[in-house]
Design an enzyme around this catalytic site. Structure first.
Site, short mmCIF file in Angstrom:
data_model
loop_
_atom_site.label_atom_id
_atom_site.label_comp_id
_atom_site.label_asym_id
_atom_site.label_seq_id
_atom_site.Cartn_x
_atom_site.Cartn_y
_atom_site.Cartn_z
N ARG A 52 0.91 -1.20 -0.01
CA ARG A 52 0.01 -0.06 0.11
C ARG A 52 0.98 1.29 -0.06
O ARG A 52 0.99 2.16 -0.92
CB ARG A 52 -0.97 -0.07 1.11
CG ARG A 52 -1.99 0.87 1.15
CD ARG A 52 -1.62 2.53 1.57
NE ARG A 52 -1.05 2.72 2.76
CZ ARG A 52 -0.82 3.88 3.26
NH1 ARG A 52 -0.71 4.77 2.25
NH2 ARG A 52 -0.32 3.65 4.33
N HIS A 95 10.84 6.72 8.05
CA HIS A 95 11.32 7.06 6.94
C HIS A 95 12.93 7.08 7.08
O HIS A 95 13.36 7.84 8.07
CB HIS A 95 10.56 7.98 6.08
CG HIS A 95 9.20 7.75 5.69
ND1 HIS A 95 8.59 8.33 4.81
CD2 HIS A 95 8.33 6.71 6.01
CE1 HIS A 95 7.15 7.81 4.44
NE2 HIS A 95 7.38 6.97 5.32
N CYS A 117 9.58 9.08 -0.67
CA CYS A 117 8.62 10.11 -0.03
C CYS A 117 8.36 11.20 -1.11
O CYS A 117 9.33 11.74 -1.46
CB CYS A 117 9.07 10.36 1.32
SG CYS A 117 7.90 11.96 1.95
MG MG Z 1 5.63 5.75 4.85
#
Ligand code: MG
Length: 309
Positions: free
Chosen positions: A24, A219, A250
């Site tokens: 996802r 992250h 990102c």
């Molecule tokens: Mg993430």
């Protein structure tokens, strides 16, 4: 591969639940759009590698996330195993209806700790986004489903800079008060450092959030994801989000590095003697296969070290 042994550290949990977000969070941030059968095979291989929580897809409108437009088809084709959780992201009541029609057993909503990101990502204020989530969470809980609350920009925001701990606690409190069962703290642009992680966790626990309900979602943009994870584990967190192969750069950070790679996490946890139930070799093989489908090498250090790609 030879073994390199395990050496525990005091104060860490014996077992960690890895919440695999590659299918996802990973794929929605990749530019390539994969065929449904590749996504299904990806999820099934992750489960075969030992994952017990795999976030399968998102019911966000296809206009916003075309990479996951086939959410219903993925779930219909997926051979769902007993004992495995397959949460899906739902943005609103329409998304929840589609998810319930697909027979999901768990959903997640995606909130923001900052006004700037709420406006850009949800086109709403924080207050308005909570109003939007309220009926989604209530209906999902009434249907017997656990609801995971993602809270993004918990440490820093590209428009607002440093995000005050009290502000994150306030939004988290309101999301949990809606009835969410788990809180995933997102470092969406990867700027957190370990002391800040501990300060936020301590503030949340002092505010009444049980640490058993808290997950961390780091992250690796600035190379801090594993250091931050260890700091969180030291405070009793036992749920860690990670993305197979480090999938998902990102979109708000210039670097290609996004989600903490599951392989890097598993290498660290297994070296500490912490159980995950995950077979690292199978996971690495899965990420190497996915890297070929995406046409780019995995950013995971462990994948690169083990397969040389
Ligand atoms: Mg993430």
């Amino acid at each position: 591969m030879p073994g390199y042994g395990t050496t525990p550290l005091d104060g860490l949990p014996a077992r960690v639940t890895v919440c695999e977000v590659g299918p996802r969070d990973g794929l929605q941030n990749e530019s390539a759009v994969l065929p449904t059968e590749v996504k299904v095979e990806f999820i099934e291989r992750l489960v075969d590698a030992g994952h017990r929580v795999v976030e399968a897809t998102s019911f966000v409108h296809p206009r916003w996330v075309p990479q996951l437009a086939d959410a219903a088809e993925v779930l219909a084709a997926l051979d769902r195993k007993d004992g495995v959780r397959y949460p899906v992201l739902v943005p609103n009541e329409r998304g929840l209806e589609r998810a319930l029609d697909a027979g999901v057993g768990e959903v997640a909503v995606f909130g923001s700790a900052t006004e700037a990101f709420a406006r850009r990502n949800l086109n709403r204020t924080v207050d308005q986004s909570l109003e939007m989530f309220a009926p989604v969470v209530a209906r999902a809980r009434a249907a017997g489903l656990p609801v995971r609350a993602y809270l993004s920009m918990c440490f820093g925001d590209p428009w607002e800079g440093e995000v005050p701990v009290a502000q994150v606690v306030s939004v988290a409190r309101r999301m949990m008060a809606l009835g969410c069962t788990e809180l995933s703290l997102g470092d969406t642009i990867g700027v957190a450092t370990a002391g800040r992680v501990v300060a936020l966790l301590d503030a949340l626990v002092a505010d009444g959030v049980a640490v058993e309900r808290i997950a961390v979602h780091f992250h690796d943009t600035y190379g801090q994801a594993l250091a931050n994870t260890l700091a969180a584990l030291g405070r009793g967190v036992g749920i860690v989000d990670a993305s197979a192969g480090g999938l998902g750069g990102c979109p708000y950070a210039r670097s290609a590095t996004g989600n903490l790679a599951t392989e890097d996490l598993v290498w660290a946890l297994h070296g500490l003697g912490i159980e995950t139930g995950i077979d690292l070799d199978k996971l690495v093989a899965t990420s190497a296969w996915m890297a070929q489908r995406l046409g780019r090498p995995s950013p995971s250090r462990v994948v690169r070290a083990l397969v040389g790609s």
